[in-house]
Design a protein around this motif. Sequence first.
Motif, PDB file in Angstrom:
ATOM      1  N   TYR A  85       1.302  -4.960  -7.972  1.00 14.11           N
ATOM      2  CA  TYR A  85       2.229  -4.905  -6.840  1.00 14.11           C
ATOM      3  C   TYR A  85       1.867  -3.758  -5.899  1.00 14.11           C
ATOM      4  CZ  TYR A  85       6.635  -4.728  -4.239  1.00 14.11           C
ATOM      5  OH  TYR A  85       7.576  -4.726  -3.235  1.00 14.11           O
ATOM      6  N   THR A  86       1.575  -2.595  -6.475  1.00 14.66           N
ATOM      7  CA  THR A  86       1.153  -1.445  -5.646  1.00 14.66           C
ATOM      8  C   THR A  86      -0.194  -0.888  -6.079  1.00 14.66           C
ATOM      9  OG1 THR A  86       2.251   0.165  -7.092  1.00 14.66           O
ATOM     10  CG2 THR A  86       3.560  -0.761  -5.291  1.00 14.66           C
ATOM     11  N   HIS A  87      -0.715  -1.358  -7.215  1.00  9.45           N
ATOM     12  CA  HIS A  87      -2.004  -0.863  -7.744  1.00  9.45           C
ATOM     13  C   HIS A  87      -1.999   0.661  -7.822  1.00  9.45           C
ATOM     14  CE1 HIS A  87      -6.206  -0.491  -8.695  1.00  9.45           C
ATOM     15  NE2 HIS A  87      -6.541  -1.706  -8.302  1.00  9.45           N
ATOM     16  N   GLN A  88      -0.899   1.242  -8.249  1.00 11.26           N
ATOM     17  CA  GLN A  88      -0.815   2.693  -8.422  1.00 11.26           C
ATOM     18  C   GLN A  88       0.380   3.048  -9.276  1.00 11.26           C
ATOM     19  OE1 GLN A  88       2.739   3.057  -6.471  1.00 11.26           O
ATOM     20  NE2 GLN A  88       1.671   5.001  -6.520  1.00 11.26           N
ATOM     21  N   TYR A  89       0.327   4.265  -9.834  1.00 14.05           N
ATOM     22  CA  TYR A  89       1.402   4.793 -10.668  1.00 14.05           C
ATOM     23  C   TYR A  89       1.494   6.279 -10.370  1.00 14.05           C
ATOM     24  CZ  TYR A  89       3.971   5.962 -15.005  1.00 14.05           C
ATOM     25  OH  TYR A  89       4.886   6.412 -15.915  1.00 14.05           O
ATOM     26  N   ARG A  90       2.668   6.835 -10.481  1.00  9.62           N
ATOM     27  CA  ARG A  90       2.923   8.215 -10.071  1.00  9.62           C
ATOM     28  C   ARG A  90       2.569   8.366  -8.589  1.00  9.62           C
ATOM     29  NH1 ARG A  90       1.137   9.492 -15.525  1.00  9.62           N
ATOM     30  NH2 ARG A  90       2.968  10.192 -16.703  1.00  9.62           N
ATOM     31  N   THR A  91       1.741   9.353  -8.243  1.00  6.52           N
ATOM     32  CA  THR A  91       1.461   9.621  -6.825  1.00  6.52           C
ATOM     33  C   THR A  91       0.051   9.193  -6.432  1.00  6.52           C
ATOM     34  OG1 THR A  91       0.751  11.882  -7.378  1.00  6.52           O
ATOM     35  CG2 THR A  91       3.064  11.561  -6.760  1.00  6.52           C
ATOM     36  N   SER A  92      -0.565   8.336  -7.224  1.00  8.60           N
ATOM     37  CA  SER A  92      -1.929   7.908  -6.907  1.00  8.60           C
ATOM     38  C   SER A  92      -1.939   6.951  -5.720  1.00  8.60           C
ATOM     39  CB  SER A  92      -2.560   7.239  -8.127  1.00  8.60           C
ATOM     40  OG  SER A  92      -1.735   6.193  -8.599  1.00  8.60           O
ATOM     41  N   GLU A  93      -3.111   6.778  -5.140  1.00  4.86           N
ATOM     42  CA  GLU A  93      -3.269   5.904  -3.974  1.00  4.86           C
ATOM     43  C   GLU A  93      -3.477   4.466  -4.413  1.00  4.86           C
ATOM     44  OE1 GLU A  93      -6.130   5.437   0.004  1.00  4.86           O
ATOM     45  OE2 GLU A  93      -6.646   6.855  -1.583  1.00  4.86           O
ATOM     46  N   THR A  94      -2.952   3.553  -3.628  1.00  4.56           N
ATOM     47  CA  THR A  94      -3.153   2.133  -3.889  1.00  4.56           C
ATOM     48  C   THR A  94      -4.638   1.811  -3.928  1.00  4.56           C
ATOM     49  OG1 THR A  94      -1.048   1.392  -2.971  1.00  4.56           O
ATOM     50  CG2 THR A  94      -2.866  -0.180  -2.905  1.00  4.56           C
ATOM     51  N   TYR A 141       0.862  -1.195   0.000  1.00  6.41           N
ATOM     52  CA  TYR A 141       0.000   0.000   0.000  1.00  6.41           C
ATOM     53  C   TYR A 141       0.892   1.237   0.000  1.00  6.41           C
ATOM     54  CZ  TYR A 141      -3.222   3.654   1.449  1.00  6.41           C
ATOM     55  OH  TYR A 141      -3.965   4.806   1.499  1.00  6.41           O
ATOM     56  N   THR A 142       0.614   2.167  -0.931  1.00 10.16           N
ATOM     57  CA  THR A 142       1.380   3.396  -1.035  1.00 10.16           C
ATOM     58  C   THR A 142       0.515   4.586  -0.636  1.00 10.16           C
ATOM     59  OG1 THR A 142       2.693   2.478  -2.848  1.00 10.16           O
ATOM     60  CG2 THR A 142       2.755   4.866  -2.545  1.00 10.16           C
ATOM     61  N   ASP A 143       0.960   5.327   0.360  1.00  5.05           N
ATOM     62  CA  ASP A 143       0.253   6.524   0.799  1.00  5.05           C
ATOM     63  C   ASP A 143       0.468   7.634  -0.231  1.00  5.05           C
ATOM     64  OD1 ASP A 143      -0.137   9.168   2.136  1.00  5.05           O
ATOM     65  OD2 ASP A 143      -0.585   7.913   3.869  1.00  5.05           O
ATOM     66  N   PRO A 144      -0.621   8.205  -0.794  1.00 13.42           N
ATOM     67  CA  PRO A 144      -0.458   9.210  -1.854  1.00 13.42           C
ATOM     68  C   PRO A 144       0.142  10.525  -1.362  1.00 13.42           C
ATOM     69  CG  PRO A 144      -2.746   9.069  -1.182  1.00 13.42           C
ATOM     70  CD  PRO A 144      -2.029   7.960  -0.484  1.00 13.42           C
ATOM     71  N   ASP A 145       0.033  10.817  -0.078  1.00  9.32           N
ATOM     72  CA  ASP A 145       0.530  12.081   0.460  1.00  9.32           C
ATOM     73  C   ASP A 145       2.005  12.010   0.852  1.00  9.32           C
ATOM     74  OD1 ASP A 145      -1.992  13.317   0.209  1.00  9.32           O
ATOM     75  OD2 ASP A 145      -2.651  12.379   2.078  1.00  9.32           O
ATOM     76  N   THR A 146       2.373  10.923   1.511  1.00 14.52           N
ATOM     77  CA  THR A 146       3.743  10.807   2.015  1.00 14.52           C
ATOM     78  C   THR A 146       4.628   9.906   1.161  1.00 14.52           C
ATOM     79  OG1 THR A 146       3.223   8.903   3.421  1.00 14.52           O
ATOM     80  CG2 THR A 146       2.862  11.111   4.356  1.00 14.52           C
ATOM     81  N   GLY A 147       4.000   9.070   0.338  1.00 14.72           N
ATOM     82  CA  GLY A 147       4.770   8.115  -0.452  1.00 14.72           C
ATOM     83  C   GLY A 147       5.221   6.911   0.346  1.00 14.72           C
ATOM     84  N   LYS A 148       4.844   6.835   1.617  1.00 21.72           N
ATOM     85  CA  LYS A 148       5.238   5.719   2.471  1.00 21.72           C
ATOM     86  C   LYS A 148       4.615   4.422   1.971  1.00 21.72           C
ATOM     87  CE  LYS A 148       4.871   3.845   7.144  1.00 21.72           C
ATOM     88  NZ  LYS A 148       4.270   3.998   8.489  1.00 21.72           N
ATOM     89  N   ARG A 149       5.414   3.368   1.985  1.00 18.96           N
ATOM     90  CA  ARG A 149       4.934   2.057   1.564  1.00 18.96           C
ATOM     91  C   ARG A 149       4.737   1.150   2.767  1.00 18.96           C
ATOM     92  NH1 ARG A 149       7.438  -0.009  -4.151  1.00 18.96           N
ATOM     93  NH2 ARG A 149       6.627   1.693  -5.436  1.00 18.96           N
ATOM     94  N   SER A 150       3.608   0.487   2.792  1.00 19.09           N
ATOM     95  CA  SER A 150       3.292  -0.449   3.874  1.00 19.09           C
ATOM     96  C   SER A 150       3.170  -1.850   3.302  1.00 19.09           C
ATOM     97  CB  SER A 150       1.986  -0.056   4.562  1.00 19.09           C
ATOM     98  OG  SER A 150       2.083   1.236   5.136  1.00 19.09           O
TER      99      SER A 150
END
Length: 571
Positions: A287-296, A251-260
Amino acid sequence: MKKYLIVLCAFLMVFTSKGLVSAEAEDTKTLVVYSSLNRQIDEDERKLDMLLSHFTETINFVHVSDFQPEDTKDTTHVFYYGSRGEQLPDSFLESIGTYDGTLTVIGHNQKQFNDHFSFEASKKLSNFNYMYLDRDKKDKIKISLQSLFTVPETEDMQVLAWGKGGKKTHPLIVEENGSYYVASPDVISPVSTLFGDILHEIYQSSHEEQHPGYIRLEDIHPLVDPEKLKETAEVLIKNDIPFMMAVIPVYTDPDTGKRSHFSDYPETLKVIKHLQENGGSVVLHGYTHQYRTSETGEGFEFWDVENNTPVYKEGSDPTPMKRPDDFHTREAYQDYMAELKAFEKEYTETKLNKGIQELTGFGLYPLAFEAPHYTMSQHGYEIASQFFSTYVGQMQLSDENWQVMDSVPYSTSPSFTHGMTILPETLGYVEPDNNHAAEEIVQKAKQQLLVRDGMVSFFYHPYLGAERLEEVVDELKEMPVDWIDLKEEDTTVQSDEVVITAVDGQVHVDKNTFQLFRDSKTLFNYFVQNTADKVTWAMVGVSSVSVLLFCFYTFISYRRLIRNERSDQVG
């Protein structure tokens, strides 16, 4: 060596088994002749490819201007797809005029096949918003407004499907003297539902009247609510329905870019493992279900929506895409495109490798693949076929526009998936803000039952809770659906360090554990933490046993001392 033998055997099982796809494929050879402006196979032909591949393994596509009479040699079925009006070449018409196999004409230019049909479809289009099979006149399917070519009825004609608009009813699919005509300009849904059933007659298929189906719990990532996930899945478990879980490892946080990762949320991981052991099968959903800065879960992973192209560059790269007219020569543009495709290949392979290996490291074993938002290029499907034998969901049919996607009413293995079997999604999903979503799912399911082996499949978001899923399941329980268990489908998944095969309900995993933990810091830390926890609990266990033994020894010694004291007093 063992790893490669397993892969070879597994793929031989997959590709020699007809499974859900076709029972007569080895007896047929199909030729599709098509008209298209750019002479390239496009979304129209790919949709037909999906429909026909349910019945045949051999399909050749030829543009009408490239047709040669020898193309029909040993061919049992010829389909002409007229996606535009044009005068067809005489050589083609003469060859088809003497063709004695089964001919099916779709869309434009029907009247030029006068050696096979006694009627002429008018160029005038008629509208219809209901359609139905002739054998099931009472089961009318309401659809959005569609158009068809007006066909005059003749004595020699058998109408197999009808389109109705207002008070007027028109033939939609007809048969005459062993040849067939589809009066719709295309076979995109929902026309494909009826055409998909009639193809059984065109191919004289003896497919059994059975209806496979599946329910997929969608967008399961590390931050999902484990209680709601378990509560929702229990609806399926208690009804003895095997199910799929579309799992996103990161999971990628769209605001911080942190990956969980799942190692950060052990309770969620525990629940998924429990469900995997109780009827659930894992499907890798990116893998992250997102590209660029979008939310997982919200973003696209294998498609660049901003440019409406495949992923040809890093998300942080602001460089605009170039077009053919930006280059002085065609060769220079082709070299540019080769570089972009090389990036897409490496990007896609890396994502799929990481996804498979990370899930496996956590004890979750993916058995199929679903592209996020069903978006992926034709090149992407070719790459994915090297990792997965099974794909779940709808298919993107155009490399020009991600929104051009569709499904078919049954499982299939079209040429553009390079051996992957598609288990299509046919009913959509339970929309959060649609109070009639469950009712609509059930209505669509009834329509799928009109196809003699139509698939009943939809997805559901666990955050909606159990109640709405239970509502749908209670209705579907009354329908003749054979729920698919991926563990029973002879599936194969492989990455650089992992081979997963599922045969007869058993999942076999061959993995290079050392390499997995060496390549992934996340998995290494998880392994260390897991080992430390086990050692700690082992020490606690040993200490507890020692304390218990000490207490027991002390108690026995005390009892013995008391008895001795009493003996001395008596003496």
